[in-house]
Scaffold this motif. Structure first.
Motif, short mmCIF file in Angstrom:
data_model
loop_
_atom_site.label_atom_id
_atom_site.label_comp_id
_atom_site.label_asym_id
_atom_site.label_seq_id
_atom_site.Cartn_x
_atom_site.Cartn_y
_atom_site.Cartn_z
N ASN A 105 0.84 -1.18 0.00
CA ASN A 105 0.00 0.00 0.00
C ASN A 105 0.88 1.24 0.00
O ASN A 105 1.93 1.25 0.65
CB ASN A 105 -0.92 0.01 1.22
N VAL A 106 0.44 2.28 -0.72
CA VAL A 106 1.21 3.52 -0.81
C VAL A 106 0.29 4.70 -0.49
O VAL A 106 -0.82 4.79 -1.01
CB VAL A 106 1.81 3.71 -2.22
N THR A 107 0.78 5.59 0.36
CA THR A 107 0.09 6.83 0.68
C THR A 107 0.99 7.99 0.28
O THR A 107 2.18 8.01 0.63
CB THR A 107 -0.23 6.95 2.17
N GLY A 108 0.45 8.94 -0.45
CA GLY A 108 1.19 10.15 -0.79
C GLY A 108 0.57 11.34 -0.08
O GLY A 108 -0.65 11.49 -0.05
N ILE A 109 1.41 12.20 0.50
CA ILE A 109 0.91 13.40 1.15
C ILE A 109 1.65 14.61 0.61
O ILE A 109 2.87 14.58 0.41
CB ILE A 109 1.06 13.33 2.70
N ASP A 110 0.89 15.67 0.32
CA ASP A 110 1.47 16.91 -0.20
C ASP A 110 0.58 18.06 0.24
O ASP A 110 -0.61 17.88 0.49
CB ASP A 110 1.56 16.85 -1.73
N MET A 111 1.18 19.25 0.33
CA MET A 111 0.40 20.41 0.77
C MET A 111 -0.17 21.21 -0.40
O MET A 111 -0.98 22.11 -0.21
CB MET A 111 1.25 21.34 1.63
N THR A 112 0.23 20.89 -1.65
CA THR A 112 -0.18 21.66 -2.82
C THR A 112 -1.34 20.97 -3.53
O THR A 112 -1.16 19.93 -4.18
CB THR A 112 1.01 21.84 -3.78
N GLU A 113 -2.52 21.54 -3.41
CA GLU A 113 -3.73 20.91 -3.93
C GLU A 113 -3.69 20.74 -5.44
O GLU A 113 -4.17 19.73 -5.97
CB GLU A 113 -4.96 21.74 -3.54
N LYS A 114 -3.10 21.68 -6.17
CA LYS A 114 -3.05 21.56 -7.62
C LYS A 114 -2.31 20.30 -8.06
O LYS A 114 -2.69 19.65 -9.03
CB LYS A 114 -2.40 22.80 -8.24
N LEU A 115 -1.24 19.97 -7.37
CA LEU A 115 -0.50 18.76 -7.71
C LEU A 115 -1.26 17.50 -7.30
O LEU A 115 -1.23 16.48 -8.00
CB LEU A 115 0.88 18.78 -7.04
N LEU A 116 -1.95 17.57 -6.17
CA LEU A 116 -2.75 16.42 -5.73
C LEU A 116 -3.90 16.13 -6.69
O LEU A 116 -4.29 14.97 -6.89
CB LEU A 116 -3.30 16.68 -4.32
N GLU A 117 -4.46 17.17 -7.30
CA GLU A 117 -5.53 16.97 -8.28
C GLU A 117 -5.04 16.13 -9.45
O GLU A 117 -5.76 15.24 -9.94
CB GLU A 117 -6.03 18.33 -8.78
N VAL A 118 -3.82 16.40 -9.90
CA VAL A 118 -3.24 15.60 -10.98
C VAL A 118 -3.08 14.16 -10.54
O VAL A 118 -3.45 13.21 -11.25
CB VAL A 118 -1.88 16.18 -11.42
#
Length: 377
Positions: A105-118
């Motif tokens: 299982n992989v979880t990715g976390i980021d603070m930039t919503e524009k990149l998370l949308e991609v």
């Protein structure tokens, strides 16, 4: 692990630095050629076939919108639970999703919503491409200093990785504390980042462009040793590194005599100083490392060869996911290492890279490399 999406309810307070970084990566930076240093340049080192295959399966738009550097891929990942700190558009996450397999299982976390949308757009695409019955990946919005507020569970992950994101956090200690909290006992933080030859001046730390270029937030490498000890990690193991070149004259004037390098370190959640030197034998069985396995710049293990290791490495090999790949010989037996002595102590990466030509930029590429060519487009 339950899926999580959308915005988070923030208790953690964004700093001006967080806002500057989000602005830079969300709006200013459009392509890797906009960069003024090679801190985000891929290593020219060889990439193992199984990693190349996984990377080639990642959707082209995810790769095109990815502003990380090189590849950060620890060994022995099958069926592991992995957390990517600063996952961006998800390139590394999807590659790791393939490498851990359907049982991982992989979880990715980021603070930039524009990149998370991609990243979120292509979950179904990769699930089908990998032949999985259900997604083994999720993306959450949050801050590396406050993983708990994003719903990241404690003692849940075998491995945390990060690819050039820790230096974008103004305060590094909470990042290491949170990584330590979410790792299982024996778990590993494997990350590539930018380090400086000394503590940076306020002028450098206040430069907007240098923050985006991953230099203003660079940690003095000796401070990493201290912070790791304070948090509870075993001493950091230097894996690989490469010097960073600054192309811009104005930046060079601001940076003065400070030197920078990209370095990959591995930190393990095992007791510090608890082990004693031991003789070990690598049995093989790690994908892509069938004949030999390099733990770091000091230790390379060949199959069926007896190697004496220091106490910290003995603890790592006994308690981590590598434990079933090694045989620990009984203490006090006759030595078969021809007088070799264990290699303990912190490595000065600047001296090592300067004096040794055999220190690679990492087999799979660190946060930067030695060739000034773009890495993600």
């Amino acid at each position: 692990m339950a899926a999580t999406g959308g915005s988070i309810e923030k208790c953690f307070k964004e700093t001006a630095t967080h806002l500057k970084v989000k602005e830079f990566y969300g709006k200013v930076l459009k392509k890797t050629t906009d960069l003024k240093t090679d801190a985000c340049v891929a290593s020219s080192g060889p990439v193992p076939a199984h990693i190349r295959h996984a990377l080639n399966m990642v959707h082209p738009e995810v790769i095109a919108k990815y502003y990380g550097c090189g590849l950060v891929v620890p060994e022995c990942m099958e069926a592991c639970q992995v957390l990517d700190l600063g996952s961006g558009s998800g390139r590394d996450c999807y590659m790791l999703s393939k490498l851990v397999g359907e049982k991982g299982n992989v979880t990715g976390i980021d603070m930039t919503e524009k990149l998370l949308e991609v990243a979120r757009t292509y979950t179904d695409y990769h699930t089908q491409a990998f032949g999985y019955k259900a997604p083994n990946i999720r993306f959450v919005q949050g801050y590396l200093e406050a993983l708990n507020e994003a719903g990241i569970e404690g003692s849940a992950y075998d491995i945390c990785i990060s690819n050039g994101a820790v230096n974008l956090c103004p305060d590094k200690k909470p990042v290491l504390q949170e990584a330590y909290r979410v790792l299982k006992e024996g778990g590993e933080l494997y990350f590539s980042d930018v380090y400086s030859s000394g503590r940076l001046t306020e002028e450098i730390r206040n430069s907007n462009v240098l923050w985006g270029e991953c230099l203003s937030g660079a940690l003095w490498w000796e401070d990493l040793m201290q912070l790791a000890e304070e948090v509870g990690f075993s001493p950091p193991r230097f894996v690989s590194g490469a010097a960073i070149k600054v192309f811009n004259k104005e930046m060079q004037d601001i940076l003065g005599d400070f030197k920078f390098l990209s370095a990959t370190y591995r930190l393990f959640k095992v007791p510090r100083g608890a082990g004693k030197p031991r003789e070990v034998v690598y049995q093989g069985g790690i994908t892509g490392m069938e004949e030999s396995f390099s733990l770091d710049s000091q230790y390379t293990f060949k199959v069926n060869e007896v190697v004496e290791v220091d106490g910290d490495v003995a603890e790592i090999l006994t308690r981590s996911r590598f434990s079933d790949k090694f045989t620990m010989l009984p203490p006090g037996g006759p030595s078969q290492t021809c007088g070799a002595s264990p290699k303990a102590g912190a490595v000065n990466p600047f001296e090592l890279i300067h004096h040794r030509s055999d220190v690679p930029g990492s087999t799979t590429g660190g946060c930067c490399g030695t060739q000034p060519t773009g890495c993600c487009n």
